[in-house]
Design an enzyme around this catalytic site. Sequence first.
Site, mmCIF file in Angstrom:
data_model
loop_
_atom_site.group_PDB
_atom_site.id
_atom_site.type_symbol
_atom_site.label_atom_id
_atom_site.label_comp_id
_atom_site.label_asym_id
_atom_site.label_seq_id
_atom_site.Cartn_x
_atom_site.Cartn_y
_atom_site.Cartn_z
ATOM 1 N N CYS A 119 0.809 -1.233 0.000
ATOM 2 C CA CYS A 119 0.000 0.000 0.000
ATOM 3 C C CYS A 119 0.837 1.275 0.000
ATOM 4 C CB CYS A 119 -0.985 -0.004 1.161
ATOM 5 S SG CYS A 119 -0.285 -0.469 2.748
ATOM 6 N N CYS A 127 -3.563 -2.553 -0.784
ATOM 7 C CA CYS A 127 -2.550 -3.520 -0.366
ATOM 8 C C CYS A 127 -2.370 -4.655 -1.366
ATOM 9 C CB CYS A 127 -2.932 -4.091 0.997
ATOM 10 S SG CYS A 127 -3.165 -2.827 2.259
ATOM 11 N N LYS A 216 -5.870 -8.657 11.622
ATOM 12 C CA LYS A 216 -5.722 -7.212 11.403
ATOM 13 C C LYS A 216 -7.091 -6.646 11.062
ATOM 14 C CE LYS A 216 -3.185 -3.882 8.554
ATOM 15 N NZ LYS A 216 -2.220 -3.748 7.449
ATOM 16 N N ARG A 226 -1.203 6.589 8.420
ATOM 17 C CA ARG A 226 -1.353 6.883 6.985
ATOM 18 C C ARG A 226 -0.692 8.208 6.634
ATOM 19 N NH1 ARG A 226 -7.231 3.833 6.448
ATOM 20 N NH2 ARG A 226 -6.314 1.795 6.884
ATOM 21 N N LYS A 269 -3.740 -6.726 15.571
ATOM 22 C CA LYS A 269 -3.609 -5.286 15.318
ATOM 23 C C LYS A 269 -4.979 -4.699 15.054
ATOM 24 C CE LYS A 269 -1.494 -2.028 12.101
ATOM 25 N NZ LYS A 269 -0.772 -1.823 10.866
ATOM 26 N N SER A 295 -0.855 3.619 15.668
ATOM 27 C CA SER A 295 -0.627 5.070 15.683
ATOM 28 C C SER A 295 -1.739 5.849 16.381
ATOM 29 C CB SER A 295 -0.472 5.563 14.243
ATOM 30 O OG SER A 295 -1.622 5.238 13.480
HETATM 31 ZN ZN LIG Z 1 -1.076 -2.569 3.240
#
Ligand SMILES: [Zn+2]
Length: 344
Positions: A119, A127, A216, A226, A269, A295
Amino acid sequence: MDMTRRPRRLRRDGVRGLVSETTLNASDLIAPVFVDATTEARVPIESMPGHERVPVSEAVARVEEVLATGVEAVIVFGVPESKDERGSRAWAEDGVVQEAVRRITAETDAYVITDVCLCEYTEHGHCGVLASDARENWEERRSDPGVAGGARTGGGLTVKNDETLDLLARTAVSHVEAGADMVAPSSMADGQVGALRAALDEAGHENVPVMAYAVKYESAFYGPFRDAADGAPAFGDRRHYQMDPANGREAMRMAERDAAEGADVLMVKPALPYLDVVADVRREFDHPVAAYNVSGEYAMLKAAGEKGWLDATESAYESVLSIKRAGADLIITYFAEDIARSLP
Ligand SMILES: [Zn+2]
């Protein structure tokens, strides 16, 4: 009232440490490092105070800063100098991660993990290889900038799964050939762990472990990342390949599948909104469990700390301790250096 039980007896100084169940160590922590091929100087990441994107020439210095705190492992993310439809800079021998990893492993003792995804390298920010209907939608949108909002993909899949596997495998092998100690596939493509394992073995890297982003979620907590990695999708979202936050039992199927494909470490995650899932993976599997304190989890504590609404250092420690208590052995966290510095 039954006063034979007085838990306060064990909360006094001197004994509290003896009965403490969980200890956080610098060796539990992995610090994310962003290397950016588009810059000559360090660039602060606005939504993640204290973090920067560094040029390749600063990668070693950045990792040395991490090591100086006692943290021994880093996970490297790259921002390439150019992007294309397939993300070809992801597996380029002279790609940003490859160049950085070559220097870091030659000049430091850090344990180097690389994130394996496309990505950050694709123009569309997804992705993997775009499905044709998604691509048509996207091209239409690009030629008509008046079209507002996220283009719909006809309810179909945004990314072609099987075509993506080969590109992820090539990327992983190129990272290992540059010196990476461990690779971590994060695209959520079905079969990504098996594809990487087979490609690594074929290239003679059978001793390099794979840490699977097994569970995820499609999470709103990724926002600041991002910014950091310049990896926001140009249209649409990732709900066709990342997990629905509503699903906990599905997480067990994901972990089971990745374990069967040869994952050495199973990751969940994000971390804090999913501690139940971390605990479930810990209970159901004997693999080491990793959790990614993402994040957004970092940014919200930092922002509240800046406003004086809470103590960012203490709340960060408590958060990361809770992730360990839930069952994580390895914790990827933007607080790694702060916490390691504060440990006795
Ligand atoms: Zn990705």
